[in-house]
Design a protein around this motif. Structure first.
Motif, PDB file in Angstrom:
ATOM      1  N   PHE A 130       3.690   8.768  -3.859  1.00 39.74           N
ATOM      2  CA  PHE A 130       3.983  10.206  -3.907  1.00 39.74           C
ATOM      3  C   PHE A 130       4.300  11.056  -2.798  1.00 39.74           C
ATOM      4  O   PHE A 130       5.012  11.648  -2.648  1.00 39.74           O
ATOM      5  CB  PHE A 130       2.835  11.094  -4.950  1.00 39.74           C
ATOM      6  N   PRO A 131       3.175  10.667  -1.839  1.00 43.05           N
ATOM      7  CA  PRO A 131       3.739  11.237  -0.362  1.00 43.05           C
ATOM      8  C   PRO A 131       4.838  10.635   0.031  1.00 43.05           C
ATOM      9  O   PRO A 131       5.597  11.569   0.818  1.00 43.05           O
ATOM     10  CB  PRO A 131       2.333  10.910   0.368  1.00 43.05           C
TER      11      PRO A 131
ATOM     12  N   THR B 197       0.832  -1.269  -0.040  1.00 42.99           N
ATOM     13  CA  THR B 197       0.119   0.019   0.068  1.00 42.99           C
ATOM     14  C   THR B 197       0.844   1.222   0.024  1.00 42.99           C
ATOM     15  O   THR B 197       0.628   2.352  -0.745  1.00 42.99           O
ATOM     16  CB  THR B 197      -0.900   0.069   1.285  1.00 42.99           C
ATOM     17  N   LEU B 198       2.165   1.203   0.722  1.00 44.50           N
ATOM     18  CA  LEU B 198       2.908   2.499   0.770  1.00 44.50           C
ATOM     19  C   LEU B 198       3.441   2.820  -0.458  1.00 44.50           C
ATOM     20  O   LEU B 198       3.524   3.880  -0.834  1.00 44.50           O
ATOM     21  CB  LEU B 198       3.949   2.230   1.911  1.00 44.50           C
ATOM     22  N   PHE B 199       3.897   1.696  -0.994  1.00 48.00           N
ATOM     23  CA  PHE B 199       4.598   1.983  -2.544  1.00 48.00           C
ATOM     24  C   PHE B 199       3.912   2.046  -3.749  1.00 48.00           C
ATOM     25  O   PHE B 199       4.276   2.162  -4.826  1.00 48.00           O
ATOM     26  CB  PHE B 199       5.872   1.041  -2.574  1.00 48.00           C
ATOM     27  N   THR B 200       2.619   1.748  -3.724  1.00 49.22           N
ATOM     28  CA  THR B 200       1.711   2.068  -4.661  1.00 49.22           C
ATOM     29  C   THR B 200       0.855   3.234  -4.712  1.00 49.22           C
ATOM     30  O   THR B 200       0.814   4.070  -5.406  1.00 49.22           O
ATOM     31  CB  THR B 200       0.953   0.526  -5.034  1.00 49.22           C
ATOM     32  N   GLU B 201      -0.119   2.938  -3.691  1.00 54.40           N
ATOM     33  CA  GLU B 201      -1.000   4.204  -3.333  1.00 54.40           C
ATOM     34  C   GLU B 201      -0.479   5.356  -2.831  1.00 54.40           C
ATOM     35  O   GLU B 201      -0.735   6.384  -3.191  1.00 54.40           O
ATOM     36  CB  GLU B 201      -2.129   3.578  -2.276  1.00 54.40           C
ATOM     37  N   TYR B 202       0.528   5.177  -2.156  1.00 50.83           N
ATOM     38  CA  TYR B 202       1.006   6.244  -1.371  1.00 50.83           C
ATOM     39  C   TYR B 202       2.402   6.651  -1.840  1.00 50.83           C
ATOM     40  O   TYR B 202       3.289   7.172  -1.146  1.00 50.83           O
ATOM     41  CB  TYR B 202       0.932   6.212   0.181  1.00 50.83           C
TER      42      TYR B 202
ATOM     43  N   ILE C 254      -0.298   6.828   7.459  1.00 51.36           N
ATOM     44  CA  ILE C 254      -0.302   8.141   8.044  1.00 51.36           C
ATOM     45  C   ILE C 254       0.545   8.368   9.198  1.00 51.36           C
ATOM     46  O   ILE C 254       1.392   9.397   9.393  1.00 51.36           O
ATOM     47  CB  ILE C 254      -1.792   8.785   7.961  1.00 51.36           C
ATOM     48  N   ALA C 255       0.567   7.253   9.906  1.00 54.49           N
ATOM     49  CA  ALA C 255       1.424   7.206  11.233  1.00 54.49           C
ATOM     50  C   ALA C 255       2.877   7.438  10.774  1.00 54.49           C
ATOM     51  O   ALA C 255       3.551   8.124  11.485  1.00 54.49           O
ATOM     52  CB  ALA C 255       1.023   6.071  12.255  1.00 54.49           C
ATOM     53  N   ILE C 256       3.164   6.583   9.860  1.00 56.46           N
ATOM     54  CA  ILE C 256       4.630   6.562   9.424  1.00 56.46           C
ATOM     55  C   ILE C 256       4.900   7.818   8.839  1.00 56.46           C
ATOM     56  O   ILE C 256       6.029   8.491   9.030  1.00 56.46           O
ATOM     57  CB  ILE C 256       4.776   5.322   8.331  1.00 56.46           C
ATOM     58  N   PHE C 257       4.026   8.437   7.907  1.00 54.76           N
ATOM     59  CA  PHE C 257       4.481   9.835   7.581  1.00 54.76           C
ATOM     60  C   PHE C 257       4.421  10.906   8.902  1.00 54.76           C
ATOM     61  O   PHE C 257       5.530  11.633   8.860  1.00 54.76           O
ATOM     62  CB  PHE C 257       3.380  10.469   6.384  1.00 54.76           C
ATOM     63  N   VAL C 258       3.719  10.716   9.742  1.00 59.74           N
ATOM     64  CA  VAL C 258       3.690  11.676  10.956  1.00 59.74           C
ATOM     65  C   VAL C 258       5.019  11.507  11.660  1.00 59.74           C
ATOM     66  O   VAL C 258       5.832  12.509  11.930  1.00 59.74           O
ATOM     67  CB  VAL C 258       2.484  11.514  11.976  1.00 59.74           C
TER      68      VAL C 258
ATOM     69  N   VAL D  47      11.826  14.401   0.483  1.00 56.45           N
ATOM     70  CA  VAL D  47      12.568  15.619   0.014  1.00 56.45           C
ATOM     71  C   VAL D  47      12.376  16.495   1.134  1.00 56.45           C
ATOM     72  O   VAL D  47      13.125  17.368   1.390  1.00 56.45           O
ATOM     73  CB  VAL D  47      11.516  16.222  -1.056  1.00 56.45           C
ATOM     74  N   ILE D  48      11.259  16.354   2.031  1.00 50.05           N
ATOM     75  CA  ILE D  48      11.139  17.243   3.381  1.00 50.05           C
ATOM     76  C   ILE D  48      12.187  16.625   4.389  1.00 50.05           C
ATOM     77  O   ILE D  48      12.812  17.606   4.810  1.00 50.05           O
ATOM     78  CB  ILE D  48       9.721  16.882   3.826  1.00 50.05           C
ATOM     79  N   LEU D  49      12.500  15.389   4.323  1.00 47.00           N
ATOM     80  CA  LEU D  49      13.627  15.171   5.300  1.00 47.00           C
ATOM     81  C   LEU D  49      14.999  15.723   4.894  1.00 47.00           C
ATOM     82  O   LEU D  49      15.754  16.313   5.430  1.00 47.00           O
ATOM     83  CB  LEU D  49      13.872  13.610   5.293  1.00 47.00           C
TER      84      LEU D  49
END
Lengths: 169, 100
Positions: free
Chosen positions: A142-143, A135-140, B61-65, A149-151
């Protein structure tokens, strides 16, 4: 059994959280916060998300608290900085915080029907790291890239902020 | 099986404690530590709902936080070190450079 574990963890977490706010010495506050973070990692384990517990231990206990301790050591924590609380407006602030906490709990407990609306969402097989990664590497994706980049920006910013100005250092 | 509202009440308690630290303490370091506590209590909520609904997104979202919090801590401590170098104070009441 699980409830007993939760109560143990929650009591230690709240106690160390109070110690964070009430301790006089910033070092004690940071160590109490470390205890609190370990308890929150245990809460994540109880919530069947071991990957988040590991991230919590690595990032918070391993990096953030150590960074705080280094900065506290670098600074001269003088006696007047150890004054505990504000001189004025304390009672009003405590009353406001208490009111807000009670309000959050009553709003949550009073809105049971909210769950009936949302519980019918799709049920996925939980507690698998590969599902989370997919889920993290397909749907999310871009975030995820934006977070990297923020880091990077934070890294560069921290270096520039702490560097002494040329000529004076 | 722990009921969902236990987690929420734990999150509310930790959030209130953290907010008390942010609003009541005068030491900048402890204000920042309390801010971390508030962010973590929100994470508890996110993961609890994620577990309760069987949805991964709360955990993501918790990981992003957590990632954004790490960036925030790095920048905040950098600002703090620069501030102490220039002004030599840790009390929030004395940092009034932007007050006209």
């Amino acid at each position: 059994m699980e409830q007993a574990f939760f109560i143990l963890v929650a009591v230690v977490a709240v106690g160390s959280g109070v110690l964070v706010v009430a301790a006089r010495n910033p070092i004690h506050s940071a160590l109490a916060l470390m205890v609190c973070f370990v308890q929150i990692a245990a809460v994540f384990l109880l919530l069947r998300s071991p990957i988040l517990a590991v991230i919590q231990m690595f990032v918070y206990v391993g990096a953030v608290i150590v960074l705080f301790l280094f900065v506290i050591m670098m600074m001269d924590v003088r006696e007047e900085a150890r004054i505990r609380f504000m001189r004025k407006g304390t009672k009003l602030t405590v009353a406001g915080i208490f009111f807000l906490g009670v309000e959050m709990i009553t709003l949550f407990l009073g809105s049971e029907y909210l769950f009936d609306l949302t519980t019918s969402a799709r049920k996925v097989e939980m507690s698998t790291v590969d599902g989370l990664g997919t889920t993290l590497f397909t749907e999310y994706l871009f975030p995820f890239e934006v977070a990297s980049v923020i880091l990077l920006a934070a890294l560069v910013g921290a270096i520039i902020l702490t560097r002494r100005a040329r000529g004076t250092g | 099986m722990v009921p969902l509202h236990w987690y929420i009440i734990l999150g509310v308690l930790l959030f209130s404690i953290g907010m008390a630290g942010v609003l009541l303490r005068r030491n900048v370091l402890i204000v920042l530590l309390s801010l971390e506590l508030m962010l973590n209590s929100v994470n508890i909520n996110l993961v609890a709902f994620s577990h309760s609904f069987g949805d991964f997104r709360g955990q993501i979202i918790a990981i992003f936080v957590i990632a954004i919090t790490a960036a925030e801590v790095a920048v905040a401590l950098g600002v703090l070190v620069a501030l102490v170098r220039n002004k030599a104070t840790l009390e929030v009441d004395e940092i009034t450079t932007l007050k006209g």
